[in-house]
Write an enzyme that holds these catalytic residues in place. Structure first.
Site, PDB file in Angstrom:
ATOM      1  N   ARG A   1       3.298   7.652  -0.311  1.00 56.27           N
ATOM      2  CA  ARG A   1       4.354   8.649  -0.480  1.00 56.27           C
ATOM      3  C   ARG A   1       5.392   8.255  -1.537  1.00 56.27           C
ATOM      4  O   ARG A   1       5.798   9.083  -2.335  1.00 56.27           O
ATOM      5  CB  ARG A   1       5.046   8.833   0.874  1.00 56.27           C
ATOM      6  CG  ARG A   1       6.021   9.993   0.888  1.00 56.27           C
ATOM      7  CD  ARG A   1       6.860   9.986   2.186  1.00 56.27           C
ATOM      8  NE  ARG A   1       6.124   9.700   3.375  1.00 56.27           N
ATOM      9  CZ  ARG A   1       5.669  10.612   4.242  1.00 56.27           C
ATOM     10  NH1 ARG A   1       5.883  11.888   4.016  1.00 56.27           N
ATOM     11  NH2 ARG A   1       5.017  10.258   5.321  1.00 56.27           N
TER      12      ARG A   1
ATOM     13  N   TYR B   1       4.862  18.452  11.179  1.00 56.48           N
ATOM     14  CA  TYR B   1       5.861  17.410  11.480  1.00 56.48           C
ATOM     15  C   TYR B   1       7.287  17.951  11.527  1.00 56.48           C
ATOM     16  O   TYR B   1       8.237  17.170  11.439  1.00 56.48           O
ATOM     17  CB  TYR B   1       5.832  16.306  10.415  1.00 56.48           C
ATOM     18  CG  TYR B   1       4.477  15.810  10.016  1.00 56.48           C
ATOM     19  CD1 TYR B   1       3.690  15.068  10.896  1.00 56.48           C
ATOM     20  CD2 TYR B   1       3.980  16.044   8.739  1.00 56.48           C
ATOM     21  CE1 TYR B   1       2.453  14.595  10.507  1.00 56.48           C
ATOM     22  CE2 TYR B   1       2.735  15.569   8.346  1.00 56.48           C
ATOM     23  CZ  TYR B   1       1.978  14.851   9.238  1.00 56.48           C
ATOM     24  OH  TYR B   1       0.759  14.388   8.850  1.00 56.48           O
TER      25      TYR B   1
ATOM     26  N   GLU C   1       0.835  -1.213   0.000  1.00 53.88           N
ATOM     27  CA  GLU C   1       0.000   0.000   0.000  1.00 53.88           C
ATOM     28  C   GLU C   1       0.863   1.253   0.000  1.00 53.88           C
ATOM     29  O   GLU C   1       0.757   2.090   0.899  1.00 53.88           O
ATOM     30  CB  GLU C   1      -0.892   0.009   1.255  1.00 53.88           C
ATOM     31  CG  GLU C   1      -1.834  -1.156   1.399  1.00 53.88           C
ATOM     32  CD  GLU C   1      -2.539  -1.169   2.756  1.00 53.88           C
ATOM     33  OE1 GLU C   1      -2.213  -0.342   3.624  1.00 53.88           O
ATOM     34  OE2 GLU C   1      -3.423  -2.024   2.930  1.00 53.88           O
ATOM     35  N   PRO C   2       1.733   1.412  -0.986  1.00 59.46           N
ATOM     36  CA  PRO C   2       2.577   2.610  -0.978  1.00 59.46           C
ATOM     37  C   PRO C   2       1.783   3.857  -1.341  1.00 59.46           C
ATOM     38  O   PRO C   2       0.905   3.824  -2.201  1.00 59.46           O
ATOM     39  CB  PRO C   2       3.626   2.317  -2.066  1.00 59.46           C
ATOM     40  CG  PRO C   2       2.930   1.389  -3.012  1.00 59.46           C
ATOM     41  CD  PRO C   2       1.949   0.588  -2.191  1.00 59.46           C
TER      42      PRO C   2
ATOM     43  N   CYS D   1      -1.945  34.337   9.433  1.00 62.75           N
ATOM     44  CA  CYS D   1      -1.714  34.981  10.721  1.00 62.75           C
ATOM     45  C   CYS D   1      -1.387  33.964  11.807  1.00 62.75           C
ATOM     46  O   CYS D   1      -2.159  33.778  12.762  1.00 62.75           O
ATOM     47  CB  CYS D   1      -2.955  35.767  11.113  1.00 62.75           C
ATOM     48  SG  CYS D   1      -3.498  36.804   9.768  1.00 62.75           S
ATOM     49  N   GLU D   2      -0.305  33.265  11.661  1.00 62.51           N
ATOM     50  CA  GLU D   2       0.175  32.324  12.666  1.00 62.51           C
ATOM     51  C   GLU D   2       1.685  32.270  12.548  1.00 62.51           C
ATOM     52  O   GLU D   2       2.215  32.179  11.436  1.00 62.51           O
ATOM     53  CB  GLU D   2      -0.362  30.908  12.402  1.00 62.51           C
ATOM     54  CG  GLU D   2      -1.854  30.824  12.411  1.00 62.51           C
ATOM     55  CD  GLU D   2      -2.374  29.565  13.090  1.00 62.51           C
ATOM     56  OE1 GLU D   2      -1.632  28.944  13.873  1.00 62.51           O
ATOM     57  OE2 GLU D   2      -3.530  29.238  12.826  1.00 62.51           O
TER      58      GLU D   2
HETATM   59  N1  LLP Z   1      -1.583   2.070   4.428  1.00 61.95           N
HETATM   60  C1  LLP Z   1      -2.061   2.528   5.600  1.00 61.95           C
HETATM   61  C2  LLP Z   1      -2.948   1.674   6.376  1.00 61.95           C
HETATM   62  C3  LLP Z   1      -1.709   3.823   6.033  1.00 61.95           C
HETATM   63  O1  LLP Z   1      -2.181   4.267   7.190  1.00 61.95           O
HETATM   64  C4  LLP Z   1      -0.855   4.621   5.249  1.00 61.95           C
HETATM   65  C5  LLP Z   1      -0.478   5.976   5.665  1.00 61.95           C
HETATM   66  C6  LLP Z   1      -0.389   4.095   4.028  1.00 61.95           C
HETATM   67  C7  LLP Z   1      -0.758   2.816   3.660  1.00 61.95           C
HETATM   68  C8  LLP Z   1       0.510   4.868   3.111  1.00 61.95           C
HETATM   69  O2  LLP Z   1       1.697   5.198   3.732  1.00 61.95           O
HETATM   70  P1  LLP Z   1       2.892   5.839   2.901  1.00 61.95           P
HETATM   71  O3  LLP Z   1       3.370   4.805   1.903  1.00 61.95           O
HETATM   72  O4  LLP Z   1       2.383   7.037   2.207  1.00 61.95           O
HETATM   73  O5  LLP Z   1       3.918   6.155   3.907  1.00 61.95           O
HETATM   74  N2  LLP Z   1       0.538  12.932   6.571  1.00 61.95           N
HETATM   75  C9  LLP Z   1       1.772  12.254   6.914  1.00 61.95           C
HETATM   76  C10 LLP Z   1       1.735  10.794   6.546  1.00 61.95           C
HETATM   77  C11 LLP Z   1       0.571  10.007   7.115  1.00 61.95           C
HETATM   78  C12 LLP Z   1       0.545   8.571   6.712  1.00 61.95           C
HETATM   79  C13 LLP Z   1      -0.701   7.901   7.165  1.00 61.95           C
HETATM   80  N3  LLP Z   1      -0.851   6.537   6.751  1.00 61.95           N
HETATM   81  C14 LLP Z   1       2.940  12.993   6.310  1.00 61.95           C
HETATM   82  O6  LLP Z   1       2.740  13.992   5.627  1.00 61.95           O
HETATM   83  O7  LLP Z   1       4.085  12.627   6.515  1.00 61.95           O
END
Ligand code: LLP
Length: 425
Positions: free
Chosen positions: A276, A316, A273-274, A344-345
């Protein structure tokens, strides 16, 4: 290969100068390179050859229909966490059976919509959800294919707010309690257990936490089978990191090699489940300098993109490289500055304490690695319209989401009738 680079002194996305897009679309805007998206997905596809495995793109990273469609055409399914994401996946052409529904708090109405649409797999994260899903499936006269997401209690060594696989995180069922949950699920007539899921965190830059979790969950799968459960699928989740600053994340091939090694002999179909990793480096945010304000200790470069457009630095403490769109001369002097938005922050910044070539009003900057969790997490705070999104493919570009007008934003609101009647409140 980089899909963003200077050509004749101007930053380009593939064959299109960012200043050309800025002139047509206005700033700020997000820009995605189709070539970069294809390259990342292609790496997964090549690495998975010969494996019984598939990619389910995590829509939350970037839910643009054009992006989802591009991946779907390369064979990806979708990992979703809401009914809205399901509608997006379907609208972009992802077949329902290739959709995995994840998430820690799905509502009964959402589960019903998913079952009605024929979503292929629901990853259940709690005993309560097992009950709800069983009831909903029963009402529809269906049997839901489920995995149970286990929390393997492994430190993903990433930012605390995006760690999900430790005891104390709200996600999954504690691996020590999950056996009972499987036993419970096995008794529910409208559920069919098809496998086990995990997801240990996001922006992982080492493979050791994956190896550890895969080992742990692999052992657990053996135990489940001994208990009589049929476990055919192992959903490994997402989380693979990208380059923001100087990280050295593992290659997709190395990641897949570790998964292959650790799941050898398990005889499970694997799902990834990629999010990012597929979109992060394929997108940039382009913004224009409104004004430059010299301060006593440092200079503030105030740009027209802000924390509502890209919240990652604020939320983050994330680093995103800032580059001038007009290539600076190699010997250009730099100044220490904060790149901030107009909100405004004090938390409204895109970057702090950067040494950048002198910028002036009207200059364009590019914020790198903004394709994931950029536009996806944007809001309209301060009544700022959502930033438009543009896709570049070779020498072509198209606006995939236009900037809403202020009138568009206001038109969805309603004044209560009693106020219109002029009644006193
Ligand atoms: N599968 C599940 C169950 C997840 O919760 C997530 C991400 C992914 C897959 C995808 O993860 P990735 O491959 O994108 O790392 N907003 C944060 C990241 C939150 C990720 C939440 N879950 C940021 O900007 O760093």
């Amino acid at each position: 290969m980089s899909f963003f680079g200077y050509k004749k002194g101007d930053m380009h996305a593939e064959g299109v100068a960012l200043k050309t897009i800025a002139a047509q679309v206005g700033t700020p805007f997000y820009c995605y390179s189709a070539g970069a998206l294809r390259a990342a997905m292609g790496e997964f596809n090549r690495g998975m050859k010969g494996m019984n495995a598939s990619v389910h793109y995590a829509l939350k990273a970037n839910p643009s229909l054009a992006v989802i469609k591009l991946f779907a055409e390369m064979g990806a399914g979708a990992d979703i966490v809401s009914e809205g994401e399901m509608m997006r996946a379907l609208a972009a052409g992802v077949p329902a059976r290739k959709i995995i529904y994840s998430g820690v708090g799905k509502k009964a109405t959402e589960l019903m919509a998913a079952l009605q649409a024929g979503v292929g797999q629901i990853n259940v994260e709690s005993a309560a959800e097992l009950e709800t899903l069983n009831a909903v499936a029963g009402q529809l006269g269906k049997r839901a294919d489920i995995t149970i997401r286990v929390n393997p209690d492994v430190d993903a060594r990433t930012h605390a707010k995006i760690t999900t696989g430790k005891k104390g995180n709200k996600f999954g069922i504690d691996i020590d309690l999950a056996r009972a949950a499987f036993a419970e699920a096995g008794k529910l007539p409208h559920l069919r257990i098809v496998g086990v899921a995990m997801h240990i965190g996001s922006q992982l830059t080492t493979l050791a936490p994956y190896a550890k979790s895969l080992k742990k969950v692999g052992k657990f799968i053996a135990q489940l089978r001994a208990d009589g459960h049929k476990i055919d699928r192992f959903d490994v989740g997402g989380g693979l990191g990208i380059v923001y600053k100087k990280e050295k994340p593992p290659s997709i091939a190395d990641f897949l090699a570790v998964v292959k090694k650790e799941t050898k002999g398990l005889d499970c179909e694997l799902s990834f489940e990629p999010g990012r990793r597929l979109v992060g480096e394929a997108g940039v945010l382009v913004s224009e300098v409104i004004l430059v304000k010299p301060g006593a200790s440092k200079t503030f470069v105030i740009v027209d993109a802000a924390m509502n457009d890209l919240i990652r630095p604020t939320l983050y403490e994330a680093w995103h490289d800032i580059m001038p769109v007009r290539q600076p001369r190699p010997d250009a002097a730099t100044i220490r500055c904060d790149i901030v938005g107009p909100i405004c922050e004090s938390g409204d910044y895109l970057a702090q304490n950067r040494d950048l070539p002198r910028l002036s009003a009207g200059d364009l900057i590019m914020v790198r690695s903004a394709g994931a969790y950029g536009a996806a997490m944007a809001s309209t705070y301060n009544s700022r319209p959502l930033v438009p999104e543009v896709m570049v493919d070779g020498t072509r570009f198209a606006v995939t989401r236009p900037r809403p007008s202020i009138e568009d934003m206001l038109s969805v609101e309603r004044i209560p009738q009693w106020m219109k009647n002029g009644e006193k409140t």
